[in-house]
Design a protein around this motif. Structure first.
Motif, mmCIF file in Angstrom:
data_model
loop_
_atom_site.group_PDB
_atom_site.id
_atom_site.type_symbol
_atom_site.label_atom_id
_atom_site.label_comp_id
_atom_site.label_asym_id
_atom_site.label_seq_id
_atom_site.Cartn_x
_atom_site.Cartn_y
_atom_site.Cartn_z
ATOM 1 N N UNK A 4 0.796 -1.528 0.099
ATOM 2 C CA UNK A 4 0.182 0.149 -0.179
ATOM 3 C C UNK A 4 1.126 1.287 -0.054
ATOM 4 N N UNK A 5 2.245 1.657 0.800
ATOM 5 C CA UNK A 5 3.294 2.414 1.411
ATOM 6 C C UNK A 5 3.575 3.160 -0.298
ATOM 7 N N UNK A 6 3.577 1.868 -1.408
ATOM 8 C CA UNK A 6 4.874 1.842 -2.146
ATOM 9 C C UNK A 6 3.440 2.473 -3.774
ATOM 10 N N UNK A 7 2.274 1.816 -3.370
ATOM 11 C CA UNK A 7 1.019 2.190 -4.488
ATOM 12 C C UNK A 7 0.670 3.493 -4.548
ATOM 13 N N UNK A 8 1.165 3.958 -2.971
ATOM 14 C CA UNK A 8 0.418 5.177 -2.525
ATOM 15 C C UNK A 8 1.669 6.584 -2.959
ATOM 16 N N UNK A 9 3.148 5.726 -3.154
ATOM 17 C CA UNK A 9 3.891 6.680 -3.722
ATOM 18 C C UNK A 9 3.976 6.770 -4.819
ATOM 19 N N UNK A 10 3.786 5.626 -5.475
ATOM 20 C CA UNK A 10 4.169 5.372 -7.066
ATOM 21 C C UNK A 10 2.508 6.368 -7.551
ATOM 22 N N UNK A 11 1.373 6.231 -7.195
ATOM 23 C CA UNK A 11 0.191 7.873 -7.199
ATOM 24 C C UNK A 11 1.077 8.829 -6.992
ATOM 25 N N UNK A 12 1.164 9.003 -6.272
ATOM 26 C CA UNK A 12 2.168 10.622 -5.838
ATOM 27 C C UNK A 12 3.158 10.937 -7.101
ATOM 28 N N UNK A 13 3.824 10.395 -7.453
ATOM 29 C CA UNK A 13 5.012 10.850 -8.432
ATOM 30 C C UNK A 13 4.184 10.471 -9.492
ATOM 31 N N UNK A 14 2.901 9.932 -10.059
ATOM 32 C CA UNK A 14 2.365 9.692 -11.068
ATOM 33 C C UNK A 14 1.846 10.842 -11.055
ATOM 34 N N UNK A 15 0.825 11.636 -10.452
ATOM 35 C CA UNK A 15 0.382 13.130 -9.764
ATOM 36 C C UNK A 15 1.474 14.521 -10.543
ATOM 37 N N UNK A 16 2.599 14.149 -9.432
ATOM 38 C CA UNK A 16 3.466 15.516 -9.900
ATOM 39 C C UNK A 16 3.896 15.153 -11.104
ATOM 40 N N UNK A 17 4.416 14.017 -11.810
ATOM 41 C CA UNK A 17 4.698 13.948 -13.291
ATOM 42 C C UNK A 17 3.750 14.332 -14.034
ATOM 43 N N UNK A 18 2.296 14.079 -14.578
ATOM 44 C CA UNK A 18 1.606 14.865 -15.177
ATOM 45 C C UNK A 18 1.295 16.002 -14.360
ATOM 46 N N UNK A 19 1.097 16.390 -13.292
ATOM 47 C CA UNK A 19 1.390 17.816 -13.555
ATOM 48 C C UNK A 19 2.548 18.799 -14.445
ATOM 49 N N UNK A 20 3.579 18.054 -14.457
ATOM 50 C CA UNK A 20 4.374 18.937 -14.697
ATOM 51 C C UNK A 20 4.638 18.904 -16.349
ATOM 52 N N UNK A 21 3.794 17.665 -16.944
ATOM 53 C CA UNK A 21 4.031 17.425 -18.384
ATOM 54 C C UNK A 21 2.447 18.696 -18.367
ATOM 55 N N UNK A 22 1.340 18.907 -18.212
ATOM 56 C CA UNK A 22 0.426 19.760 -18.237
ATOM 57 C C UNK A 22 1.558 21.158 -18.070
#
Length: 78
Positions: A4-22
Protein backbone atom coordinates in the motif's frame (compact mmCIF):
# COMPACT_ATOMS: atom_id res chain seq x y z
CA UNK A 1 1.20 -2.57 4.29
CA UNK A 2 4.41 -2.25 2.27
CA UNK A 3 2.45 -2.78 -0.95
CA UNK A 4 0.00 0.00 0.00
CA UNK A 5 2.87 2.37 0.80
CA UNK A 6 4.52 1.63 -2.53
CA UNK A 7 1.24 2.14 -4.41
CA UNK A 8 0.69 5.43 -2.59
CA UNK A 9 4.16 6.67 -3.53
CA UNK A 10 3.70 5.62 -7.16
CA UNK A 11 0.35 7.45 -7.27
CA UNK A 12 1.91 10.61 -5.80
CA UNK A 13 4.78 10.56 -8.29
CA UNK A 14 2.39 9.93 -11.16
CA UNK A 15 0.35 12.97 -10.11
CA UNK A 16 3.50 15.10 -9.91
CA UNK A 17 4.68 13.99 -13.35
CA UNK A 18 1.22 14.55 -14.83
CA UNK A 19 1.23 18.07 -13.43
CA UNK A 20 4.70 18.78 -14.83
CA UNK A 21 3.59 17.53 -18.21
CA UNK A 22 0.56 19.82 -18.05
CA UNK A 23 2.78 22.81 -17.16
CA UNK A 24 5.05 21.98 -20.11
CA UNK A 25 2.00 21.85 -22.38
CA UNK A 26 0.79 25.21 -21.03
CA UNK A 27 4.19 26.77 -21.67
CA UNK A 28 3.82 26.05 -25.36
CA UNK A 29 0.13 27.03 -25.48
CA UNK A 30 0.38 30.69 -24.47
CA UNK A 31 2.89 33.45 -24.96
CA UNK A 32 1.33 35.89 -22.51
CA UNK A 33 3.26 35.94 -19.25
CA UNK A 34 0.41 36.88 -16.86
CA UNK A 35 -2.03 34.12 -17.82
CA UNK A 36 0.82 31.61 -18.04
CA UNK A 37 2.00 32.37 -14.50
CA UNK A 38 -1.59 32.10 -13.24
CA UNK A 39 -1.86 28.65 -14.82
CA UNK A 40 1.46 27.60 -13.31
CA UNK A 41 0.31 28.66 -9.83
CA UNK A 42 -2.90 26.69 -10.35
CA UNK A 43 -0.93 23.58 -11.30
CA UNK A 44 1.57 24.07 -8.48
CA UNK A 45 -1.31 24.06 -6.01
CA UNK A 46 -2.26 20.58 -7.20
CA UNK A 47 1.17 19.19 -6.27
CA UNK A 48 2.18 21.42 -3.35
CA UNK A 49 -0.79 22.57 -1.29
CA UNK A 50 -0.29 26.15 -0.12
CA UNK A 51 -2.23 28.89 1.63
CA UNK A 52 -0.55 31.61 -0.39
CA UNK A 53 1.92 31.93 -3.25
CA UNK A 54 3.27 34.79 -5.33
CA UNK A 55 5.54 35.36 -8.29
CA UNK A 56 7.44 38.63 -8.29
CA UNK A 57 9.68 40.06 -11.01
CA UNK A 58 12.51 42.48 -10.46
CA UNK A 59 12.03 45.57 -12.64
CA UNK A 60 15.05 47.85 -12.28
CA UNK A 61 15.27 48.13 -8.49
CA UNK A 62 11.60 47.35 -7.76
CA UNK A 63 9.64 44.18 -7.15
CA UNK A 64 6.55 43.81 -9.32
CA UNK A 65 3.84 41.31 -8.39
CA UNK A 66 2.85 39.42 -11.54
CA UNK A 67 0.77 36.53 -10.16
CA UNK A 68 -0.49 35.47 -6.78
CA UNK A 69 -2.79 33.19 -4.86
CA UNK A 70 -3.60 34.77 -1.50
CA UNK A 71 -6.33 34.08 1.01
CA UNK A 72 -9.36 36.31 0.47
CA UNK A 73 -8.70 39.86 1.64
CA UNK A 74 -5.01 39.31 2.35
CA UNK A 75 -1.95 40.60 0.53
CA UNK A 76 1.25 38.59 0.25
CA UNK A 77 4.46 40.37 1.26
CA UNK A 78 7.32 40.63 -1.22
Amino acid sequence: LAQQLLESRVAARTEELTTLLEVARLLTATLELGPLLDLILDQLGRVVPFTGAAIWLIDDQHLVLVADRAPEGQALPP
